[in-house]
Each structure stands twice: as structure tokens, then as C-alpha cells.
Design a protein around this motif. Structure first.
Motif, PDB file in Angstrom:
ATOM      1  N   LEU A 150       0.829  -1.197   0.000  1.00 50.90           N
ATOM      2  CA  LEU A 150       0.000   0.000   0.000  1.00 50.90           C
ATOM      3  C   LEU A 150       0.870   1.256   0.000  1.00 50.90           C
ATOM      4  O   LEU A 150       1.903   1.316   0.670  1.00 50.90           O
ATOM      5  CB  LEU A 150      -0.915   0.002   1.229  1.00 50.90           C
ATOM      6  CG  LEU A 150      -1.934  -1.132   1.289  1.00 50.90           C
ATOM      7  CD1 LEU A 150      -2.619  -1.151   2.657  1.00 50.90           C
ATOM      8  CD2 LEU A 150      -2.965  -1.006   0.179  1.00 50.90           C
ATOM      9  N   GLU A 151       0.418   2.249  -0.726  1.00 52.74           N
ATOM     10  CA  GLU A 151       1.125   3.521  -0.821  1.00 52.74           C
ATOM     11  C   GLU A 151       0.224   4.648  -0.346  1.00 52.74           C
ATOM     12  O   GLU A 151      -1.010   4.529  -0.379  1.00 52.74           O
ATOM     13  CB  GLU A 151       1.566   3.771  -2.264  1.00 52.74           C
ATOM     14  CG  GLU A 151       2.554   2.733  -2.798  1.00 52.74           C
ATOM     15  CD  GLU A 151       2.951   3.015  -4.239  1.00 52.74           C
ATOM     16  OE1 GLU A 151       2.375   3.951  -4.841  1.00 52.74           O
ATOM     17  OE2 GLU A 151       3.837   2.307  -4.740  1.00 52.74           O
ATOM     18  N   PRO A 152       0.799   5.768   0.097  1.00 54.95           N
ATOM     19  CA  PRO A 152      -0.020   6.909   0.514  1.00 54.95           C
ATOM     20  C   PRO A 152      -0.976   7.329  -0.609  1.00 54.95           C
ATOM     21  O   PRO A 152      -0.602   7.371  -1.779  1.00 54.95           O
ATOM     22  CB  PRO A 152       1.014   8.002   0.794  1.00 54.95           C
ATOM     23  CG  PRO A 152       2.257   7.247   1.167  1.00 54.95           C
ATOM     24  CD  PRO A 152       2.251   6.022   0.306  1.00 54.95           C
ATOM     25  N   GLY A 153      -2.204   7.605  -0.222  1.00 56.88           N
ATOM     26  CA  GLY A 153      -3.202   8.028  -1.196  1.00 56.88           C
ATOM     27  C   GLY A 153      -3.980   6.896  -1.839  1.00 56.88           C
ATOM     28  O   GLY A 153      -4.928   7.148  -2.597  1.00 56.88           O
ATOM     29  N   THR A 154      -3.601   5.644  -1.556  1.00 53.73           N
ATOM     30  CA  THR A 154      -4.375   4.508  -2.057  1.00 53.73           C
ATOM     31  C   THR A 154      -5.809   4.631  -1.548  1.00 53.73           C
ATOM     32  O   THR A 154      -6.046   4.802  -0.355  1.00 53.73           O
ATOM     33  CB  THR A 154      -3.774   3.177  -1.573  1.00 53.73           C
ATOM     34  OG1 THR A 154      -2.455   3.032  -2.097  1.00 53.73           O
ATOM     35  CG2 THR A 154      -4.623   1.989  -2.019  1.00 53.73           C
ATOM     36  N   ASP A 183      -0.764   3.718   9.191  1.00 55.37           N
ATOM     37  CA  ASP A 183       0.526   3.121   8.860  1.00 55.37           C
ATOM     38  C   ASP A 183       0.961   3.365   7.420  1.00 55.37           C
ATOM     39  O   ASP A 183       2.171   3.397   7.143  1.00 55.37           O
ATOM     40  CB  ASP A 183       0.479   1.611   9.114  1.00 55.37           C
ATOM     41  CG  ASP A 183       0.244   1.266  10.588  1.00 55.37           C
ATOM     42  OD1 ASP A 183       0.487   2.141  11.444  1.00 55.37           O
ATOM     43  OD2 ASP A 183      -0.204   0.137  10.864  1.00 55.37           O
ATOM     44  N   TYR A 184      -0.006   3.498   6.513  1.00 53.02           N
ATOM     45  CA  TYR A 184       0.334   3.583   5.088  1.00 53.02           C
ATOM     46  C   TYR A 184      -0.197   4.837   4.403  1.00 53.02           C
ATOM     47  O   TYR A 184       0.112   5.075   3.228  1.00 53.02           O
ATOM     48  CB  TYR A 184      -0.195   2.345   4.344  1.00 53.02           C
ATOM     49  CG  TYR A 184       0.303   1.045   4.921  1.00 53.02           C
ATOM     50  CD1 TYR A 184       1.629   0.651   4.778  1.00 53.02           C
ATOM     51  CD2 TYR A 184      -0.547   0.217   5.648  1.00 53.02           C
ATOM     52  CE1 TYR A 184       2.089  -0.535   5.324  1.00 53.02           C
ATOM     53  CE2 TYR A 184      -0.099  -0.974   6.193  1.00 53.02           C
ATOM     54  CZ  TYR A 184       1.222  -1.339   6.029  1.00 53.02           C
ATOM     55  OH  TYR A 184       1.682  -2.514   6.583  1.00 53.02           O
ATOM     56  N   GLY A 185      -1.015   5.632   5.100  1.00 55.36           N
ATOM     57  CA  GLY A 185      -1.531   6.851   4.501  1.00 55.36           C
ATOM     58  C   GLY A 185      -2.623   6.620   3.477  1.00 55.36           C
ATOM     59  O   GLY A 185      -2.832   7.464   2.594  1.00 55.36           O
ATOM     60  N   VAL A 186      -3.353   5.492   3.579  1.00 56.19           N
ATOM     61  CA  VAL A 186      -4.435   5.232   2.641  1.00 56.19           C
ATOM     62  C   VAL A 186      -5.625   6.140   2.953  1.00 56.19           C
ATOM     63  O   VAL A 186      -5.740   6.707   4.041  1.00 56.19           O
ATOM     64  CB  VAL A 186      -4.883   3.758   2.671  1.00 56.19           C
ATOM     65  CG1 VAL A 186      -3.689   2.834   2.443  1.00 56.19           C
ATOM     66  CG2 VAL A 186      -5.594   3.418   3.977  1.00 56.19           C
ATOM     67  N   ALA A 203     -19.065   2.696  -5.091  1.00 58.71           N
ATOM     68  CA  ALA A 203     -18.389   3.955  -4.789  1.00 58.71           C
ATOM     69  C   ALA A 203     -18.618   4.975  -5.902  1.00 58.71           C
ATOM     70  O   ALA A 203     -18.630   4.627  -7.092  1.00 58.71           O
ATOM     71  CB  ALA A 203     -16.895   3.712  -4.602  1.00 58.71           C
ATOM     72  N   ALA A 204     -18.794   6.228  -5.508  1.00 61.64           N
ATOM     73  CA  ALA A 204     -18.976   7.295  -6.494  1.00 61.64           C
ATOM     74  C   ALA A 204     -17.691   7.542  -7.272  1.00 61.64           C
ATOM     75  O   ALA A 204     -17.727   7.946  -8.439  1.00 61.64           O
ATOM     76  CB  ALA A 204     -19.417   8.572  -5.785  1.00 61.64           C
ATOM     77  N   GLU A 205     -16.560   7.287  -6.621  1.00 65.08           N
ATOM     78  CA  GLU A 205     -15.252   7.445  -7.260  1.00 65.08           C
ATOM     79  C   GLU A 205     -14.528   6.103  -7.206  1.00 65.08           C
ATOM     80  O   GLU A 205     -14.496   5.458  -6.170  1.00 65.08           O
ATOM     81  CB  GLU A 205     -14.438   8.511  -6.524  1.00 65.08           C
ATOM     82  CG  GLU A 205     -13.079   8.794  -7.123  1.00 65.08           C
ATOM     83  CD  GLU A 205     -12.327   9.893  -6.372  1.00 65.08           C
ATOM     84  OE1 GLU A 205     -11.121  10.090  -6.659  1.00 65.08           O
ATOM     85  OE2 GLU A 205     -12.940  10.543  -5.501  1.00 65.08           O
ATOM     86  N   LYS A 206     -13.959   5.688  -8.328  1.00 65.89           N
ATOM     87  CA  LYS A 206     -13.297   4.388  -8.398  1.00 65.89           C
ATOM     88  C   LYS A 206     -12.178   4.289  -7.363  1.00 65.89           C
ATOM     89  O   LYS A 206     -11.490   5.275  -7.061  1.00 65.89           O
ATOM     90  CB  LYS A 206     -12.710   4.164  -9.795  1.00 65.89           C
ATOM     91  CG  LYS A 206     -13.746   4.105 -10.912  1.00 65.89           C
ATOM     92  CD  LYS A 206     -14.548   2.821 -10.874  1.00 65.89           C
ATOM     93  CE  LYS A 206     -15.446   2.708 -12.097  1.00 65.89           C
ATOM     94  NZ  LYS A 206     -16.270   1.476 -12.096  1.00 65.89           N
ATOM     95  N   VAL A 207     -11.994   3.075  -6.827  1.00 62.99           N
ATOM     96  CA  VAL A 207     -11.009   2.854  -5.772  1.00 62.99           C
ATOM     97  C   VAL A 207      -9.920   1.908  -6.259  1.00 62.99           C
ATOM     98  O   VAL A 207     -10.081   1.185  -7.239  1.00 62.99           O
ATOM     99  CB  VAL A 207     -11.683   2.279  -4.498  1.00 62.99           C
ATOM    100  CG1 VAL A 207     -12.736   3.230  -3.965  1.00 62.99           C
ATOM    101  CG2 VAL A 207     -12.300   0.905  -4.775  1.00 62.99           C
ATOM    102  N   HIS A 208      -8.786   1.946  -5.546  1.00 62.75           N
ATOM    103  CA  HIS A 208      -7.658   1.076  -5.878  1.00 62.75           C
ATOM    104  C   HIS A 208      -7.780  -0.295  -5.219  1.00 62.75           C
ATOM    105  O   HIS A 208      -7.229  -1.282  -5.713  1.00 62.75           O
ATOM    106  CB  HIS A 208      -6.349   1.732  -5.447  1.00 62.75           C
ATOM    107  CG  HIS A 208      -6.167   3.114  -5.997  1.00 62.75           C
ATOM    108  ND1 HIS A 208      -6.383   4.249  -5.241  1.00 62.75           N
ATOM    109  CD2 HIS A 208      -5.821   3.542  -7.238  1.00 62.75           C
ATOM    110  CE1 HIS A 208      -6.162   5.320  -5.979  1.00 62.75           C
ATOM    111  NE2 HIS A 208      -5.827   4.925  -7.189  1.00 62.75           N
ATOM    112  N   VAL A 209      -8.470  -0.351  -4.080  1.00 58.86           N
ATOM    113  CA  VAL A 209      -8.708  -1.609  -3.372  1.00 58.86           C
ATOM    114  C   VAL A 209     -10.178  -1.639  -2.971  1.00 58.86           C
ATOM    115  O   VAL A 209     -10.659  -0.731  -2.281  1.00 58.86           O
ATOM    116  CB  VAL A 209      -7.830  -1.739  -2.115  1.00 58.86           C
ATOM    117  CG1 VAL A 209      -8.149  -3.036  -1.377  1.00 58.86           C
ATOM    118  CG2 VAL A 209      -6.346  -1.682  -2.475  1.00 58.86           C
ATOM    119  N   ALA A 210     -10.891  -2.682  -3.398  1.00 61.43           N
ATOM    120  CA  ALA A 210     -12.292  -2.873  -3.025  1.00 61.43           C
ATOM    121  C   ALA A 210     -12.378  -4.143  -2.193  1.00 61.43           C
ATOM    122  O   ALA A 210     -11.995  -5.218  -2.661  1.00 61.43           O
ATOM    123  CB  ALA A 210     -13.169  -2.976  -4.268  1.00 61.43           C
ATOM    124  N   ALA A 211     -12.861  -4.022  -0.966  1.00 60.92           N
ATOM    125  CA  ALA A 211     -12.763  -5.116  -0.002  1.00 60.92           C
ATOM    126  C   ALA A 211     -14.126  -5.512   0.562  1.00 60.92           C
ATOM    127  O   ALA A 211     -14.995  -4.663   0.786  1.00 60.92           O
ATOM    128  CB  ALA A 211     -11.838  -4.714   1.152  1.00 60.92           C
TER     129      ALA A 211
END
Length: 248
Positions: free
Chosen positions: A34-38, A57-60, A100-108
Motif C-alpha cells: 500500500l502507498e499513501p493516497g491509495t 501506517d500507510y496513509g491510505v 463507490a462514487a469514485e473508483k477505488v484502488h482496493v475494493a474489499a
């Protein structure tokens, strides 16, 4: 709108509503690189531990949806406690059908695939919120060893043996649904103990404080039966893991 009261009684002291320990959650976050802003969407986010600790921890950046009023409020309190209110949002709502209204990098959906009517439907739902090249997280039980009888399967709180697959079959099933398995982190027996056994002290203290409550008889029955049921069945036969998938 809320989940059945029995669950908010038995799991009211839980931060993680599945057999993961904090260490396993951290392992999963590191494994995903994971990177900041994810941007993360978590359907069935419970008390928010995954999103809150990963934000710290990761800035998500994350949004969690959960039907439980109590758990949603606990998630908001946890975000405040960890100083990540500006990074995570928790919504009390039915996650079934949520996009989600805005696409995400991780959908859980970690341990609540009933939201989509099962694994297949939940993956299809999560894909609707996912960026191209994003990752789906599915938390799901599997059989560590195949129950010898349907009665043993029901002792694991399944309706039958066919409810779950063995781990190799579960992994293969993701491929049949058009996804590559790119990571997995599996719970261990200590994690199962922390998830299940922690309920027993919570139930006992609730009973001591609420002996006249309408649910006291049900809670007492669970406290009496659960240690033996869990150690005989779930602990021996049922595994659980979080599987990271990328659509092909």
C-alpha cells in the motif's frame, strides 16, 4: 437498520470481527504494498480497524460501510483515537449493492460475502467500484479438513459441507470467476481463539450487568455451549483467510 442484537452483544469488545489478529492485518497491508493516497472501499467494515490502522501506517484513504450502528460508531471513535479522521469515513448503511462514487484502488469485503449473495456476487459488486488494475480483497472461510459428516459441518455453524470449499478449490474458484489470486494471508488458530474466546468474557460480563434483559437466556445458552462447540468443531475444521484478487 441494524444487525441482530446478539452480534453487537457478543462482539461489542472486538476491534476485529473476524479471526485476524492485529499482526495479521499489518501483514496483509504490507503484502499489498500500500502507498499513501491509495483509495479503499470496505463493505462490511465493522469497527473500522483495517481502514484506521492502514490509514495510520500507510496513509491510505478509505470509506467503510456497515449496517451495525454500534460498530460504525466504534469505527469513528477509532479513527479519532488514531488521528486519521481526515483519511477515513464510516457510513452506517446497507453495503449490499453499494458502489463507490469514485473508483477505488482496493475494493474489499472481508468476511461478509453475504452482502453479494456469496463470493461470486460479491466479487461482481466490488468490481463495479474498482479502478482498472485495482485489487479486490475477499475474506472467506474454507475447510482446513473436510468434515466427515453433515453434522460436523453444522457444528462449524455451516448449513452443510457444501457451504465451503477446501483451500485449493477456493483458490481455483477465483480463477473460474475471472480473477488472478495475487496474495493471501491466512488466519491461524491463535487468531481463531482471539476472535471466538474473547466473546465468552464479553457475554459473561454482559450477563452480570443485564440479568433481566430479554436476551439473557439466549446469551446464557451461548456462553454455556460455545467453548465446547468451538473447540470441537470450528477450531479443528474451519480455516479463514483474506485473498487478494486482480480481474483478468
Amino acid at each position: 437498520m441494524d444487525i441482530p442484537r446478539i452480534f453487537t452483544i457478543t462482539e461489542s469488545a472486538h476491534r476485529i470481527h473476524n479471526p485476524f489478529t492485529p499482526e495479521k492485518l499489518a501483514t496483509l497491508g504490507a503484502a499489498l504494498r500500500l502507498e499513501p493516497g491509495t483509495r479503499i472501499l470496505d463493505l462490511g467494515s465493522g469497527s473500522g480497524e483495517m481502514l484506521c490502522t492502514w490509514a495510520r501506517d500507510y496513509g491510505v484513504i478509505g470509506t467503510g460501510i456497515d449496517m451495525s450502528r454500534l460498530f460504525t460508531e466504534q469505527a469513528r471513535q477509532r479513527a479519532e483515537e488514531l488521528g486519521v479522521n481526515d483519511k477515513v469515513t464510516f457510513i452506517h448503511d446497507d453495503a449490499a449493492g453499494y458502489v463507490a462514487a469514485e473508483k477505488v484502488h482496493v475494493a474489499a469485503c472481508v468476511g461478509a460475502t453475504w452482502i453479494g449473495g456469496g463470493v461470486s456476487g460479491t466479487i461482481a459488486l466490488l468490481r463495479r467500484s474498482l479502478h482498472t488494475g485495482g485489487i479486490i480483497l475477499i475474506g472467506e472461510p474454507y475447510w482446513r479438513q473436510l468434515p466427515p459428516t453433515e453434522e460436523v459441518a453444522r457444528g462449524c455453524l455451516a448449513s452443510g459441507i457444501s457451504d465451503f470449499l477446501m483451500l485449493p478449490e477456493l483458490l481455483a474458484s477465483f480463477g473460474h470467476l475471472g480473477c488472478d489470486v495475487v496474495e493471501m494471508v491466512l488466519a491461524d488458530q491463535d487468531g481463531w481463539d482471539r476472535y471466538e474466546a474473547a466473546k465468552w468474557l464479553t457475554m459473561r460480563r454482559w450477563l452480570d450487568a443485564s440479568p433481566e434483559n430479554a436476551l439473557a437466556e439466549e446469551v446464557r445458552a451461548r456462553l454455556t455451549s460455545e467453548p465446547e462447540r468451538y473447540s470441537t468443531y470450528t477450531r479443528e475444521y474451519l480455516g479463514w483467510g483474506v485473498f487478494a484478487l486482480m480481474p483478468r
